[in-house]
Write an enzyme that holds these catalytic residues in place. Structure first.
Site: not given
Length: 744
Positions: A64, A69, A163, A184, A403
């Site tokens: 994502h 990330h 997420h 996530d 999360h």
């Protein structure tokens, strides 16, 4: 044989931030995520790329668009030797460029450079906007549930992770083994996103986030009530409420909640709500574009209007904090969410000293960031300029972080039921508590059914051994049968193995289930041959049984006939007469055909130099003949053989005669059908010795070929010299065995 899967965290191992994991298995190298640590600046925030050879990475998967990330992706693709492929979902690619351009701008300003990306300290700039664009151009897109195959046995597909918009889990299959990387993920439906999916297959390995460890979230209604009541308490006493958020992600969810709350409470509608982000309008356009990937509630609202066209929230495309009119109460959403720089940090520094104001942390706060620091209610904080000032403003924390909590994570792991669990993306303490809780849960299972659970720190390699599976699927007509095959029953077909996957199909189904086609290789060899067709016929029949013969008149050289001999049911043919002095050997390539063709070629080459060939040819030859072997001395049967073709038995009898004639001075032969009689005269015996000039030893030999195929020789030798008789008998039997035709 065992295969070893290697997994090494290059980031987010016993920490939150710079998610990046190196996966190596069966010759493939995959990188999972490529983020940056929000708590560190410049190169210090990168994953540990020193421990990977970028040019060896085949595939890079981004789950994502959040910075932790994805923010180091342009650095890895443009400033290293990486030449692999990059995959992410459509919304992720659309948002990444917006977020990373803003990230480059903020980092440049923080370093004392210009908003365009020219930093005063260029050595610490991770990438430029041009490099960012070059990186984005290399990205390949993947939809949810779309399977992508990438060389050497790697297949993967994306699942909804819930997420943020476009967030994906990746289920990978390599060499018959499966791995699920969650990134996530959230198992909770909210105002605009669906909960994460649970895969239908049970993976061998699960790499799962452990952000909240064993913490359990309050109910959503309870969190929303606390969120809105805290904001109302701050603004009704005349204060300014700062909500640090990332420009995209949870911000849209919080805006939906607050806009709905303002609409339900008219007494608050005179208090402005600002969304201070340069990305605000573009971000909302992205959300409108991909509304089909959101939940049913948003899709239904899209039919009536734009759910992201907020009634009480105004966008601030640009904000000068020093000139911003903040004399009255207001609510401001500002980025970034960790208060490390940018508008949110500037507003915090300005409002932190006033006890009427408030700061509401609505997401997960990473270690070594100001957002995490102020959650501990310190008395003083350090401003962006380095000044120390008191922290008098209210600080509250309400988790809307998308999360999973402990209960959701445990239930998901139980449903997925992996053989190996690797915990990532969590602080060491929280991760340790989660590991202990999971191990306690699995303690009730037999030891051989418990999954392994590891929580490796950064750069600690996890090695998992798997027994290589050897199986093949039977497909097509072989599998289309009314009765199931019995255990141990043989299956005949073509075994096709590609990318560690094997299947057995019949030759007729090969083109349907594979990209292969059934074909044959036809071979033709031109062999020099100066002999006659009779010679070729003689030697082929001597060597092979079942030789067929056809003749075509007037098609050869100078109008001659072309004679074609067929062996092994026509798989090998030998043609004479097409070209002068050449025999043509033709066959379809196969193990049997190749061996027979080699034998035929060797036979043709030998036939031209043998005694039989010399006797059968009509051409004069230069071979010196021994005295006493003129035509007049030959038997009547020999003369008859030279006049035409002879049978196989007669040829073997003739061969015996020729062999005996080479050994003894006088040999007379008579033939009758399958029988032959030979009278041998010699002046020397083995037991009797020399008989003198006038004495002769006479031996009579009778040979008869018996059996259904006429290949068994009965040999009787009559002679007064027993040792000589025994030697003659053994010799003739060996000749008969050697001269028997080879069965093709």
């Amino acid at each position: 044989m065992d295969d070893t899967m290697s997994i090494t965290p290059l980031g987010s191992g016993q920490e939150v931030g710079r998610s990046c994991h190196l996966l190596e298995f069966r010759g493939m190298t995959i990188l999972l995520d490529c983020g940056i640590h929000p708590g560190y600046d410049g190169l210090n925030g990168l994953p540990f790329f020193d421990n990977v050879e970028p040019e060896n990475v085949d595939v890079l998967l981004i789950t994502h668009f959040h910075l932790d990330h994805a923010a180091s992706l342009p650095y890895f693709t443009e400033r290293t030797g990486f030449r692999g492929r990059i995959f992410m979902t459509h919304p992720t690619k659309a948002v990444i460029r917006l977020l990373l351009v803003d990230y480059v701008r903020l980092m440049s300003i923080k370093k004392g450079g210009t908003p365009g990306g020219d930093s005063a300290d260029s050595s610490d700039v991770l990438y430029t906007e041009a490099e960012l664009q070059a990186c984005v151009d290399k990205v390949e897109l993947i939809d949810y549930h779309q399977t992508v195959s990438v060389g050497r046995g790697l297949k993967f597909h994306a699942l909804n992770a819930g997420h943020v918009l476009g967030a994906a889990m990746f289920l990978l299959e390599i060499g018959g083994r499966t791995l699920l990387y969650t990134g996530d993920y959230s198992m909770e439906d909210d105002r605009h996103l669906m909960a994460a999916e649970v895969p239908s297959v049970k993976p061998d390995v699960l790499m799962v986030e452990s952000t909240y460890g064993v913490q359990v979230h309050a109910s959503r209604a309870e969190r929303e009530a606390r969120f809105t009541s805290t904001i109302e308490r701050v603004v009704t006493r005349g204060g300014r409420c700062l909500i640090p958020v990332f420009a995209l992600g949870r911000a849209q969810e919080l805006l939906l909640i607050l806009d709905e709350y303002w609409q339900a409470n008219p007494h608050l509608q005179n208090i402005p709500i600002w969304y201070a982000s340069k990305l605000a309008s573009r971000a909302l356009r992205v959300y409108q574009t991909y509304a089909n990937m959101m939940n049913a509630r948003i899709r239904a609202q899209m039919d009536l209007g734009n759910p992201f066209a907020f009634k009480f929230i105004r966008n601030l495309k640009s904000i000068d904090v020093n000139s911003f009119d903040d004399r009255g109460p207001a609510v401001v959403f500002a980025s970034p969410g960790m208060l490390q720089s940018g508008v949110s940090r500037q507003l915090f520094d300005r409002w932190a000293t006033d006890p009427k104001n408030g700061v509401l942390i609505a997401g997960y706060a990473v270690e070594n960031t100001l957002a995490k620091e102020i959650m501990n209610q310190p008395k003083e904080v350090v401003t962006l300029e380095g000044r120390r000032q008191p922290l008098n403003a209210l600080v509250d924390y309400v988790s809307f972080s998308a999360h999973v909590d402990f209960m959701q994570n445990r239930n998901f792991i139980g449903r997925v039921d992996p053989k190996h669990i690797i915990l990532v993306h969590g602080q060491k303490d929280e991760m340790g508590r989660l590991k202990s809780a999971l191990m306690l849960q699995y303690r009730q299972l037999p030891e051989n059914k418990r999954p392994t659970i590891t929580m490796p720190p950064n750069l600690q390699e996890v090695k998992l051994k798997f027994t290589r599976r050897r199986s093949a699927k039977v497909m097509g007509s072989l599998a289309d049968r009314e009765v199931d095959p019995a255990e141990g029953e043989d299956v005949g077909g073509i075994l096709v193995t590609q990318n560690f996957s094997s299947k057995i199909v019949s030759p007729e189904d090969l083109s349907t289930y594979t990209q292969l086609r059934v074909g044959s290789v036809s071979s033709k060899l031109h062999v020099p041959f100066s002999g006659k067709v009779d010679t070729m016929r003689l030697f082929l029949n001597e060597m092979f049984s079942g030789v067929t013969e056809t003749m075509e008149e007037g098609v050869g050289v100078d109008g001659a006939a072309v004679t074609t001999f067929g062996l092994h049911e026509g798989q090998v043919t030998v043609a004479a007469g097409k070209t002068r002095g050449v025999a043509t050997v033709s066959w379809d390539a196969s193990p049997a055909g190749d061996i027979l063709a080699d034998a035929v070629v060797a036979l043709l080459m030998h036939a031209q130099s043998s005694a039989a060939s010399i006797r059968l040819t009509s051409q004069p030859c230069g071979h010196r003949r021994r005295p006493g072997l003129e035509d007049g001395d030959a038997s009547p049967a020999s003369k008859k053989r030279r006049e035409g073709s002879v049978s196989g038995t007669e040829e073997r009898l003739r061969l015996i005669y020729v062999t005996l004639k080479e050994q003894f001075e006088s040999v007379e032969a008579t033939y009758e059908g399958e029988k032959g009689s030979f009278e041998i005269k010699t002046d020397t015996g083995l037991e009797s010795g020399s008989l003198g000039d006038d004495g002769f030893l006479t031996c009579t030999v009778n040979v008869e070929f018996e059996g259904s195929d006429g290949n068994e020789a009965k040999v009787i030798v009559e002679c007064t010299d027993g040792k000589l008789a025994s030697n003659i008998q053994d010799c003739i039997r060996n000749i008969a065995i050697a001269a028997a035709p080879v069965k093709s």
